[in-house]
Design a protein around this motif. Structure first.
Motif, PDB file in Angstrom:
ATOM      1  N   ARG A   5      89.281 106.043   6.471  1.00  0.00           N
ATOM      2  CA  ARG A   5      88.918 107.019   5.447  1.00  0.00           C
ATOM      3  C   ARG A   5      88.856 106.257   4.121  1.00  0.00           C
ATOM      4  O   ARG A   5      89.893 105.741   3.657  1.00  0.00           O
ATOM      5  N   PHE A   7      87.060 105.511   0.056  1.00  0.00           N
ATOM      6  CA  PHE A   7      86.380 106.034  -1.139  1.00  0.00           C
ATOM      7  C   PHE A   7      86.362 104.957  -2.215  1.00  0.00           C
ATOM      8  O   PHE A   7      87.190 104.031  -2.190  1.00  0.00           O
ATOM      9  N   HIS A  42      94.524 107.995  -9.209  1.00  0.00           N
ATOM     10  CA  HIS A  42      93.245 107.275  -9.294  1.00  0.00           C
ATOM     11  C   HIS A  42      92.155 108.258  -9.682  1.00  0.00           C
ATOM     12  O   HIS A  42      92.345 109.480  -9.591  1.00  0.00           O
ATOM     13  N   PHE A  47      83.188 109.489  -2.631  1.00  0.00           N
ATOM     14  CA  PHE A  47      83.974 109.668  -1.412  1.00  0.00           C
ATOM     15  C   PHE A  47      83.096 109.320  -0.217  1.00  0.00           C
ATOM     16  O   PHE A  47      81.955 109.780  -0.113  1.00  0.00           O
ATOM     17  N   VAL A  86      94.096 121.931  -7.032  1.00  0.00           N
ATOM     18  CA  VAL A  86      94.303 120.649  -7.713  1.00  0.00           C
ATOM     19  C   VAL A  86      94.494 120.873  -9.219  1.00  0.00           C
ATOM     20  O   VAL A  86      93.739 121.618  -9.850  1.00  0.00           O
ATOM     21  N   HIS A 124      87.887 113.086 -12.404  1.00  0.00           N
ATOM     22  CA  HIS A 124      89.239 113.633 -12.558  1.00  0.00           C
ATOM     23  C   HIS A 124      90.252 112.770 -11.817  1.00  0.00           C
ATOM     24  O   HIS A 124      89.915 112.074 -10.864  1.00  0.00           O
ATOM     25  N   TYR A 165      97.149 105.717  -0.779  1.00  0.00           N
ATOM     26  CA  TYR A 165      95.861 105.141  -1.125  1.00  0.00           C
ATOM     27  C   TYR A 165      96.087 103.663  -1.459  1.00  0.00           C
ATOM     28  O   TYR A 165      96.920 103.335  -2.301  1.00  0.00           O
TER      29      TYR A 165
HETATM   30  P1  2AM Z   1      90.645 115.045  -4.994  1.00  0.00           P
HETATM   31  O1  2AM Z   1      91.688 114.212  -5.642  1.00  0.00           O
HETATM   32  O2  2AM Z   1      89.888 115.898  -5.960  1.00  0.00           O
HETATM   33  O3  2AM Z   1      91.163 115.829  -3.817  1.00  0.00           O
HETATM   34  C1  2AM Z   1      90.847 110.530  -1.511  1.00  0.00           C
HETATM   35  O4  2AM Z   1      90.994 111.598  -0.656  1.00  0.00           O
HETATM   36  C2  2AM Z   1      90.069 110.893  -2.730  1.00  0.00           C
HETATM   37  O5  2AM Z   1      88.767 111.344  -2.355  1.00  0.00           O
HETATM   38  C3  2AM Z   1      90.673 112.006  -3.559  1.00  0.00           C
HETATM   39  O6  2AM Z   1      90.593 111.645  -4.910  1.00  0.00           O
HETATM   40  C4  2AM Z   1      89.844 113.218  -3.277  1.00  0.00           C
HETATM   41  O7  2AM Z   1      89.579 114.006  -4.396  1.00  0.00           O
HETATM   42  C5  2AM Z   1      88.547 112.629  -2.851  1.00  0.00           C
HETATM   43  N1  2AM Z   1      87.967 113.448  -1.804  1.00  0.00           N
HETATM   44  C6  2AM Z   1      88.573 113.820  -0.665  1.00  0.00           C
HETATM   45  N2  2AM Z   1      87.722 114.540   0.095  1.00  0.00           N
HETATM   46  C7  2AM Z   1      86.571 114.619  -0.581  1.00  0.00           C
HETATM   47  C8  2AM Z   1      85.313 115.218  -0.325  1.00  0.00           C
HETATM   48  N3  2AM Z   1      85.063 115.873   0.809  1.00  0.00           N
HETATM   49  N4  2AM Z   1      84.363 115.101  -1.260  1.00  0.00           N
HETATM   50  C9  2AM Z   1      84.605 114.458  -2.407  1.00  0.00           C
HETATM   51  N5  2AM Z   1      85.760 113.850  -2.709  1.00  0.00           N
HETATM   52  C10 2AM Z   1      86.735 113.931  -1.805  1.00  0.00           C
END
Ligand code: 2AM
Length: 175
Positions: A5, A7, A42, A47, A86, A124, A165
């Protein structure tokens, strides 16, 4: 086939990380949501989801070709998204360099077959999760600022009830 997984994101300087978690401890009560660990703070640029090693290699190669200068990020805004639950920090005004970098990474990811949300990029830093009930938001009397001189590919792992992470690879932003 094994997948990871992944990003793209931007980490925070350790001093700002510590200042943010100290502020968070005073700004929200325990019922507001579940605090992310300091090391997990972070800003996500793109993603990628659960992807194969082959796809990750191809995407990393494209990321390594990006040439962009550093930019300054101001953290002067906060908000609450009740649906994903969130509470976040971010910039009131997104720097152009940040938007360009995210858009480039998102379009490279899409072309490599990683689904990209149609929602506009809203930079964010997630601070609290499981914040699905109304949250009393503190005054925005904070202002952190730092130069973003690199971006990274991060891996998200979940084990022993914890999400972590970790940076897999990073690339400098150079003028
Ligand atoms: P978030 O903090 O707004 O939940 C690791 O999971 C990172 O990827 C997180 O910062 C999360 O954002 C983001 N993330 C997780 N799932 C996602 C998705 N389906 N689309 C976009 N961002 C995602």
């Amino acid at each position: 086939m094994s997948t990871r997984r992944l990003f793209f994101g931007i980490g925070l300087p350790p001093t700002i990380q510590q200042e943010i978690i100290a502020w968070r401890a005073t700004a929200f009560n325990a019922e507001a949501g579940r605090p992310l660990a300091a090391a997990n703070l972070h800003l996500t640029l793109a993603f990628l989801g659960e992807i194969s090693a082959e796809k990750a290699t191809a995407i990393s190669r494209l990321a390594g070709r990006i040439r962009q200068p550093p930019f300054t990020l101001q953290i002067d805004d906060a908000g609450h998204w009740p649906r994903p639950g969130v509470v976040w920090l971010g910039p009131r005004q997104s720097p152009r360099g940040l938007v360009q970098l995210a858009e480039l990474l998102r379009s490279q990811a899409a072309r490599s077959g990683c689904y990209q949300s149609p929602q506009p990029f809203h930079p964010h830093i997630s601070l609290l999760r499981n914040a699905t009930r109304p949250v009393a938001m503190p005054p925005r009397n904070f202002h952190w600022q730092f130069d973003v001189t690199e971006f990274a590919l991060w891996q998200s792992t979940f084990s022993q009830g914890r999400t972590r992470y970790n940076i897999v690879e990073s690339w400098p932003l150079t003028a």
